[in-house]
Design a protein around this motif. Structure first.
Motif, PDB file in Angstrom:
ATOM      1  N   LEU A  78      28.173  66.335  74.779  1.00 17.66           N
ATOM      2  CA  LEU A  78      26.979  65.539  76.593  1.00 17.66           C
ATOM      3  C   LEU A  78      25.600  66.218  76.892  1.00 17.66           C
ATOM      4  O   LEU A  78      24.838  65.952  76.706  1.00 17.66           O
ATOM      5  N   ARG A  79      26.357  67.229  77.975  1.00 21.46           N
ATOM      6  CA  ARG A  79      25.604  67.910  78.618  1.00 21.46           C
ATOM      7  C   ARG A  79      24.890  68.964  77.684  1.00 21.46           C
ATOM      8  O   ARG A  79      23.558  69.041  78.201  1.00 21.46           O
ATOM      9  N   ALA A 107      30.731  64.836  68.766  1.00 25.43           N
ATOM     10  CA  ALA A 107      31.339  66.487  69.539  1.00 25.43           C
ATOM     11  C   ALA A 107      32.128  66.837  67.936  1.00 25.43           C
ATOM     12  O   ALA A 107      32.432  68.192  68.419  1.00 25.43           O
ATOM     13  N   MET A 130      30.040  59.506  69.784  1.00 18.39           N
ATOM     14  CA  MET A 130      30.161  60.486  70.435  1.00 18.39           C
ATOM     15  C   MET A 130      31.073  61.033  69.908  1.00 18.39           C
ATOM     16  O   MET A 130      30.500  62.764  70.204  1.00 18.39           O
ATOM     17  N   SER A 131      32.302  60.665  70.465  1.00 18.48           N
ATOM     18  CA  SER A 131      32.769  61.953  70.026  1.00 18.48           C
ATOM     19  C   SER A 131      33.254  62.725  68.357  1.00 18.48           C
ATOM     20  O   SER A 131      33.349  63.702  68.214  1.00 18.48           O
ATOM     21  N   PHE A 163      23.986  68.792  74.164  1.00 20.11           N
ATOM     22  CA  PHE A 163      23.284  67.558  73.949  1.00 20.11           C
ATOM     23  C   PHE A 163      21.809  67.392  74.569  1.00 20.11           C
ATOM     24  O   PHE A 163      20.530  66.977  73.557  1.00 20.11           O
ATOM     25  N   VAL A 164      22.184  67.006  75.822  1.00 22.61           N
ATOM     26  CA  VAL A 164      20.805  66.190  76.560  1.00 22.61           C
ATOM     27  C   VAL A 164      20.252  67.730  76.943  1.00 22.61           C
ATOM     28  O   VAL A 164      18.847  66.728  77.071  1.00 22.61           O
ATOM     29  N   LYS A 175      19.943  61.629  75.946  1.00 22.97           N
ATOM     30  CA  LYS A 175      21.780  61.141  75.178  1.00 22.97           C
ATOM     31  C   LYS A 175      21.821  60.770  73.680  1.00 22.97           C
ATOM     32  O   LYS A 175      21.166  60.425  73.351  1.00 22.97           O
ATOM     33  N   PRO A 176      23.177  61.149  73.174  1.00 29.09           N
ATOM     34  CA  PRO A 176      23.378  60.921  71.968  1.00 29.09           C
ATOM     35  C   PRO A 176      23.209  59.850  71.816  1.00 29.09           C
ATOM     36  O   PRO A 176      22.509  59.001  70.337  1.00 29.09           O
ATOM     37  N   SER A 177      23.011  58.426  71.802  1.00 30.29           N
ATOM     38  CA  SER A 177      23.319  56.979  71.660  1.00 30.29           C
ATOM     39  C   SER A 177      21.699  56.760  72.127  1.00 30.29           C
ATOM     40  O   SER A 177      20.524  56.005  70.799  1.00 30.29           O
ATOM     41  N   ASP A 191      33.767  66.372  74.416  1.00 30.02           N
ATOM     42  CA  ASP A 191      33.139  65.639  74.409  1.00 30.02           C
ATOM     43  C   ASP A 191      32.004  65.451  75.841  1.00 30.02           C
ATOM     44  O   ASP A 191      30.353  65.783  75.753  1.00 30.02           O
ATOM     45  N   ARG A 192      32.542  66.513  76.766  1.00 32.65           N
ATOM     46  CA  ARG A 192      31.477  66.386  77.907  1.00 32.65           C
ATOM     47  C   ARG A 192      30.673  67.648  77.686  1.00 32.65           C
ATOM     48  O   ARG A 192      29.326  67.826  77.821  1.00 32.65           O
TER      49      ARG A 192
END
Length: 317
Positions: free
Chosen positions: A248-249, A237, A233-234, A251-252, A258-260, A244-245
């Protein structure tokens, strides 16, 4: 003779092959019931929106739903238009009246939006076409949506998923109101699979790309090409030039995953494509899509698709 009265709603944009196909399916079921000396027959009524309005007014004047209430009401799938996203209040009221009098309300594909608009699906399990699931969940978050399922029979409410799931619904109703053996005879006559199946067998991962977030879109484009490579994820990002945070926010919000989860869905879709179109071994395909551990790949594949890779190849290869 035990008559089962079924109303099929032909709302604007309703799929005519489904409307007429259901009618003809029940007619064939009647013939099989007669051959098997079963004293049951389906009586089919097709109503357009104007007729529903007249019926609703008549019910209002007379009280109740008349001398011959419907046991089942079916909302067909559709191919065009947006009526199902904003159905008439008159239709919703009539459906509520039928439900209150004991009718089983059924929907196929986009018809679930009409049931949900009535408020009947709140806190209840339901399904719709997988391609409509995101919009459905956003519009009706109180519904317990499971778009993996082809059909969910919740006693008084039955929902079916795909455009052709009217076949599954018809078979379900025949089994419920006659006998399972009549349903199986009907399936053999129509040459239709009466075995259990799930909508996720047919699901394709089609990620949203029109969300307007260019940073996230850049990462999606990168993953589309480099899905088999190890990427954290890093790393994603960093590609988006976001923390990162924040990444994530966003992307969702943009993709709903979530990316994964997104990368996993993308890899399984690529695996499905190769299983369908090649003779490569499962082990080789697992490696091609980025899984070094074949056992882990199989577990994720089964969890996502509801079938083992071998079963998937047997069905679709």
């Amino acid at each position: 003779m035990n008559q089962i009265r079924i109303g099929i709603i032909q709302y604007p944009g309703a799929l005519q092959s489904a409307v007429q196909g259901l009618k003809e399916m029940f007619f064939v079921a009647n013939s099989i019931c007669a051959q098997q000396q079963l004293d049951i027959a389906f009586e089919i009524h097709i109503y357009d929106i104007g007729q529903v309005s007249e019926l609703s007014e008549k019910c209002l004047l007379e009280g109740g739903v008349g001398d011959s209430p419907l046991q089942v009401v079916i909302l067909s799938p559709c191919l065009e238009g947006e009526y199902h996203f904003n159905p008439d209040s008159m239709l919703k009221q009539w459906l509520l009246e039928q439900h209150a009098q004991g009718a089983i309300l059924c929907s196929v594909c986009a018809g679930a939006f009409i049931l949900a608009a009535c408020g009947l699906l709140d806190q209840r399990p339901a399904t719709t076409h997988w391609g409509l699931s995101e919009r459905f969940s956003k519009t009706y978050p109180a519904v317990c949506l499971d778009s993996n399922k082809i059909l969910i029979n919740d006693v008084d409410l039955i929902t079916a998923g795909g455009l052709m799931a009217w076949l599954d619904l018809g078979l379900e109703l025949v089994a419920q109101f006659t006998q399972p053996r009549i349903m199986r005879l009907l399936g053999k006559y129509l040459i239709v699979d009466t075995g259990s199946r799930e909508q996720r067998y047919y699901r394709s991962f089609i990620p949203a790309l029109d969300h307007g977030d260019k940073a996230v879109l850049n990462v999606q484009h990168h993953l589309q090409v480099n899905f088999a490579n190890s990427i954290s994820m890093s790393d994603m990002a960093a590609l988006s030039c976001l923390g990162d945070r924040t990444f994530l926010r966003r992307f969702v919000k943009a993709t709903g995953l979530k990316p994964s989860q997104y990368l996993q869905q993308l890899r399984i879709q690529k695996a499905c494509d190769w299983i369908e179109s090649s003779h490569d071994s499962v082990e080789l395909i697992a490696t091609k899509v980025g899984y070094e551990d074949v056992t882990a790949f199989r577990k994720i594949f089964i969890k996502t698709m509801g079938l083992t890779p071998r079963e998937f190849r047997s069905r679709f290869g």
